[in-house]
Design a protein around this motif. Sequence first.
Motif, PDB file in Angstrom:
ATOM      1  N   TRP A  13       0.693  -1.178   0.062  1.00 35.48           N
ATOM      2  CA  TRP A  13      -0.128  -0.158   0.278  1.00 35.48           C
ATOM      3  C   TRP A  13       0.767   1.354  -0.001  1.00 35.48           C
ATOM      4  O   TRP A  13       0.204   2.092  -0.977  1.00 35.48           O
ATOM      5  CB  TRP A  13      -1.134   0.307   0.626  1.00 35.48           C
ATOM      6  CG  TRP A  13      -1.744   0.868   1.232  1.00 35.48           C
ATOM      7  CD1 TRP A  13      -1.628   2.357   2.333  1.00 35.48           C
ATOM      8  CD2 TRP A  13      -2.299   1.841   0.548  1.00 35.48           C
ATOM      9  NE1 TRP A  13      -2.534   3.093   2.196  1.00 35.48           N
ATOM     10  CE2 TRP A  13      -3.207   2.965   0.906  1.00 35.48           C
ATOM     11  CE3 TRP A  13      -3.037   1.219  -0.434  1.00 35.48           C
ATOM     12  CZ2 TRP A  13      -3.670   3.767   1.075  1.00 35.48           C
ATOM     13  CZ3 TRP A  13      -3.897   2.505  -1.151  1.00 35.48           C
ATOM     14  CH2 TRP A  13      -4.642   3.592  -0.639  1.00 35.48           C
ATOM     15  N   LEU A  94     -11.115   6.216   0.196  1.00 31.61           N
ATOM     16  CA  LEU A  94     -10.796   7.007   0.972  1.00 31.61           C
ATOM     17  C   LEU A  94     -11.216   8.416  -0.042  1.00 31.61           C
ATOM     18  O   LEU A  94     -11.123   9.893   0.477  1.00 31.61           O
ATOM     19  CB  LEU A  94      -9.425   7.146   0.791  1.00 31.61           C
ATOM     20  CG  LEU A  94      -8.429   5.757   1.583  1.00 31.61           C
ATOM     21  CD1 LEU A  94      -6.811   5.260   1.542  1.00 31.61           C
ATOM     22  CD2 LEU A  94      -9.088   6.170   3.619  1.00 31.61           C
ATOM     23  N   LYS A  99     -10.797  10.695   2.967  1.00 36.34           N
ATOM     24  CA  LYS A  99      -9.617  10.467   3.783  1.00 36.34           C
ATOM     25  C   LYS A  99      -8.078  10.753   3.108  1.00 36.34           C
ATOM     26  O   LYS A  99      -7.108   9.873   4.134  1.00 36.34           O
ATOM     27  CB  LYS A  99     -10.213   9.401   4.902  1.00 36.34           C
ATOM     28  CG  LYS A  99     -10.858   9.412   5.513  1.00 36.34           C
ATOM     29  CD  LYS A  99     -11.536   8.271   6.874  1.00 36.34           C
ATOM     30  CE  LYS A  99     -12.416   8.990   7.833  1.00 36.34           C
ATOM     31  NZ  LYS A  99     -12.556   7.718   8.616  1.00 36.34           N
ATOM     32  N   GLU A 102      -5.124  13.087   3.682  1.00 37.11           N
ATOM     33  CA  GLU A 102      -4.694  12.030   4.991  1.00 37.11           C
ATOM     34  C   GLU A 102      -3.610  11.445   5.580  1.00 37.11           C
ATOM     35  O   GLU A 102      -3.101  10.710   5.844  1.00 37.11           O
ATOM     36  CB  GLU A 102      -6.070  12.417   6.582  1.00 37.11           C
ATOM     37  CG  GLU A 102      -5.388  11.681   7.877  1.00 37.11           C
ATOM     38  CD  GLU A 102      -6.866  11.325   8.745  1.00 37.11           C
ATOM     39  OE1 GLU A 102      -6.483  10.759   9.893  1.00 37.11           O
ATOM     40  OE2 GLU A 102      -7.420  11.564   8.790  1.00 37.11           O
ATOM     41  N   GLU A 103      -3.928  10.637   4.414  1.00 37.52           N
ATOM     42  CA  GLU A 103      -3.452   9.168   4.072  1.00 37.52           C
ATOM     43  C   GLU A 103      -1.828   9.067   3.475  1.00 37.52           C
ATOM     44  O   GLU A 103      -0.903   9.101   3.870  1.00 37.52           O
ATOM     45  CB  GLU A 103      -4.037   7.941   3.604  1.00 37.52           C
ATOM     46  CG  GLU A 103      -3.556   6.495   2.890  1.00 37.52           C
ATOM     47  CD  GLU A 103      -3.909   5.139   4.449  1.00 37.52           C
ATOM     48  OE1 GLU A 103      -3.317   4.757   3.809  1.00 37.52           O
ATOM     49  OE2 GLU A 103      -4.744   5.974   5.222  1.00 37.52           O
ATOM     50  N   ASN A 106       0.354  11.146   6.133  1.00 26.67           N
ATOM     51  CA  ASN A 106       0.864   9.987   6.373  1.00 26.67           C
ATOM     52  C   ASN A 106       1.551   8.944   6.282  1.00 26.67           C
ATOM     53  O   ASN A 106       3.121   8.668   7.536  1.00 26.67           O
ATOM     54  CB  ASN A 106      -0.545   8.838   7.077  1.00 26.67           C
ATOM     55  CG  ASN A 106      -1.500   9.908   8.345  1.00 26.67           C
ATOM     56  OD1 ASN A 106      -0.301  10.403   9.301  1.00 26.67           O
ATOM     57  ND2 ASN A 106      -2.750   8.836   8.406  1.00 26.67           N
TER      58      ASN A 106
END
Length: 112
Positions: A13, A94, A99, A102-103, A106
């Motif tokens: 991922w 996502l 989101k 944000e991923e 991160n």
Amino acid sequence: MTQQRFKSFEEFWPYYLAEHSKPETRALHALGTTAGLACAMALVAKRKWRLLPLALIPAYGTAWLAHFLVEKNKPATFDYPLWSFIGDYKMIGLMIAGKLDEEVENLGSREE
């Protein structure tokens, strides 16, 4: 040059997301995957089973154009077809959930 091999989708991922670093690439993936899914649903509804593989054309065609023209990298699907397929849907999920940014952030903080 040795190619990295992943043992799980969880390992794959971050690589997948890094290969889709530009918003334009992600948007084209979403557009192509949505168009391919719509084509597949229409073909199923019309019972045109033999034509079902044609639904892959807008999905993969759009994604590959994004990689070659925008991202300037090799599509991950060439080496990891199943995990890339899953990654497309995770990425789009996502995006829909709001989101994905944000991923991506991160991922960036883990690489630093």
